[in-house]
Design an enzyme around this catalytic site. Structure first.
Site, PDB file in Angstrom:
ATOM      1  N   CYS A  20     -59.572   9.126 -90.589  1.00 25.99           N
ATOM      2  CA  CYS A  20     -60.720  10.026 -90.727  1.00 25.99           C
ATOM      3  C   CYS A  20     -60.369  11.507 -90.709  1.00 25.99           C
ATOM      4  O   CYS A  20     -61.244  12.326 -90.556  1.00 25.99           O
ATOM      5  CB  CYS A  20     -61.746   9.706 -89.650  1.00 25.99           C
ATOM      6  SG  CYS A  20     -61.023   9.473 -88.049  1.00 25.99           S
TER       7      CYS A  20
HETATM    8  N1  PMP Z   1     -62.368  10.182 -81.994  1.00 32.06           N
HETATM    9  C1  PMP Z   1     -61.735   9.120 -82.483  1.00 32.06           C
HETATM   10  C2  PMP Z   1     -60.827   8.325 -81.583  1.00 32.06           C
HETATM   11  C3  PMP Z   1     -61.940   8.716 -83.822  1.00 32.06           C
HETATM   12  O1  PMP Z   1     -61.280   7.638 -84.302  1.00 32.06           O
HETATM   13  C4  PMP Z   1     -62.814   9.486 -84.635  1.00 32.06           C
HETATM   14  C5  PMP Z   1     -63.028   9.094 -86.072  1.00 32.06           C
HETATM   15  N2  PMP Z   1     -63.860   7.985 -86.224  1.00 32.06           N
HETATM   16  C6  PMP Z   1     -63.468  10.600 -84.062  1.00 32.06           C
HETATM   17  C7  PMP Z   1     -63.215  10.919 -82.745  1.00 32.06           C
HETATM   18  C8  PMP Z   1     -64.406  11.462 -84.841  1.00 32.06           C
HETATM   19  O2  PMP Z   1     -65.520  10.773 -85.294  1.00 32.06           O
HETATM   20  P1  PMP Z   1     -66.529  11.467 -86.330  1.00 32.06           P
HETATM   21  O3  PMP Z   1     -65.706  11.845 -87.526  1.00 32.06           O
HETATM   22  O4  PMP Z   1     -67.516  10.396 -86.617  1.00 32.06           O
HETATM   23  O5  PMP Z   1     -67.137  12.644 -85.681  1.00 32.06           O
END
Ligand code: PMP
Length: 383
Positions: free
Chosen positions: A320
């Site tokens: 991500c």
């Molecule tokens: N923390 C962790 C451990 C992640 O794997 C992710 C991505 N899914 C995030 C934070 C951030 O999530 P988001 O992009 O949905 O804000």
């Protein structure tokens, strides 16, 4: 095979959300009936998210827009609230960029951050965290599980240390909540970031658990919604969806977990039969839906593109983060050389995956790896 990057909204979640887009459009702050209905739904969702992480009081759940926001709120909010007590923060070298970059930013304004290294499996040693604590330590932040290599950290052990020393303990639970049991009380967690989409809820919703009695500073100021911790009109459809997703994740965790573990282990057992192929992350202390590997002599990007041509969506490095040619900081922290880290493949299973999907991946990956290695000048060709 890339649910870690994005998950579909579960049909039951979508159904629960739908009325709140056009029929039930009250604002929870309004006094009329639609407003009160929205308020009831908001509180019902809060209870469901609280149940998922065994939080005794639903009021400890604050809805945000994503896990990134939750991490920002927890870290900045705690650091700024306790800056007069100390300026030292402890974290690990394998955190998500939303933790890493927030802490880097805090360093610019005078906070000191200790990054505890991990072992070759991505595990952090709780003793190392204990030894890093100083008089000035105000916060420890450790992820529950790593989204990229699946390793699950010894959260309870670290929580006990933090609680003994009366230091705030933040846990990024994004990759773990909804997949493995999380218990904020037993694990001595003060702040826990939770994501909606990682458990088949909609994007645009997230939550932060703030233990009752813990005070942090909000950065979204306005009308005082969410107990003053996150102002702005609440995203009722998203919050209702996240609540439903949390309820389903809790009810189905045992069954889904067992199914994922079976598929994950089959992927691991078969893919690891190939030569010069290695598991990344811990063999057993890992998320049920995560199978991650590295292959010598070839590039992860090439594997992804070839798999894509066969209709398989997978990921390399972080599922991500933004597009970057830098190797994953997680794999580097686990001791891999740059060229080793470049050959990584991340498979994250989800609810709609079947055993047939797993068969297809098991059949396709070796073919692609062999094809790419045949083209690689680095691969020791057999005579
Ligand atoms: N923390 C962790 C451990 C992640 O794997 C992710 C991505 N899914 C995030 C934070 C951030 O999530 P988001 O992009 O949905 O804000």
């Amino acid at each position: 095979m890339d649910y870690g990057s994005a998950s579909p909204v579960d049909a039951r979640v979508l159904e629960a959300m739908m009325p709140y887009f056009d029929k039930e459009v009250g604002n929870p702050s309004s006094l009329h009936s639609p407003g009160r209905k929205a308020k009831r739904e908001l509180e019902a969702a809060r209870s469901k998210v609280a149940n998922l992480v065994a939080a005794p009081n639903p009021k400890s759940i604050i809805f945000t827009s994503c896990a990134t926001e939750s991490n920002n709120l927890a870290l900045r909010g705690a650091a700024l609230r306790y800056k007069d007590k100390g300026n030292h923060i402890i974290t690990t070298s394998v955190e998500h960029m939303s933790v890493m970059n927030t802490l880097k930013d805090l360093q610019k304004s005078g906070f000191e951050v200790t990054y505890i290294p991990v072992d070759k499996d991505g595990l952090v040693d709780a003793e190392k965290i204990k030894n890093a604590i100083t008089e000035k330590t105000i916060l420890i932040s450790v992820q529950y599980a790593n989204g990229e290599v699946g390793t699950v950290q010894p959260v309870r052990e670290i929580g006990e240390i933090a609680s003994d020393k009366k230091i705030l303990f933040h846990v990024d639970g994004t990759a773990a909540c909804g997949k493995v049991p999380v218990d904020v009380e037993k694990e001595h967690i003060d702040l826990l970031s939770i994501s909606s989409n990682d458990m088949y809820g909609p994007k645009g919703a997230g939550a932060l658990y703030i233990k009752q009695g813990v005070r942090i500073l909000p950065f979204m100021l306005g009308g005082g919604q969410e107990y003053g911790m996150r102002s702005g009109s609440e995203n009722i459809p998203g919050i209702v969806g996240m609540g439903k997703a949390a309820e389903l994740a809790l009810a189905e965790m045992v069954d889904n977990g067992a199914r994922f573990i079976k598929m994950r282990d089959r992927l691991m057992d078969n893919i690891l039969k190939m030569e010069y192929t290695y598991l990344t992350g811990h063999r057993t202390k890992r998320l049920p839906n995560n199978a991650s590997f590295r292959f010598s002599f070839i590039e992860g990007e090439s594997i992804i593109l070839q798999l894509n041509d066969l209709g398989i969506n997978a990921s390399t490095g972080s599922a991500c983060s933004t597009k970057t040619l830098e190797p994953s900081h997680v794999l580097i922290a686990m001791g891999l050389r740059h060229e080793e880290a470049h050959g990584s493949l991340l498979l994250t299973l989800g609810r709609t995956n079947t055993e047939e999907d797993v068969d297809y991946v098991i059949e396709s990956v070796p073919k692609i790896v062999a094809k790419l290695r045949a083209l690689s000048p680095l691969y020791p060709k057999k005579r």
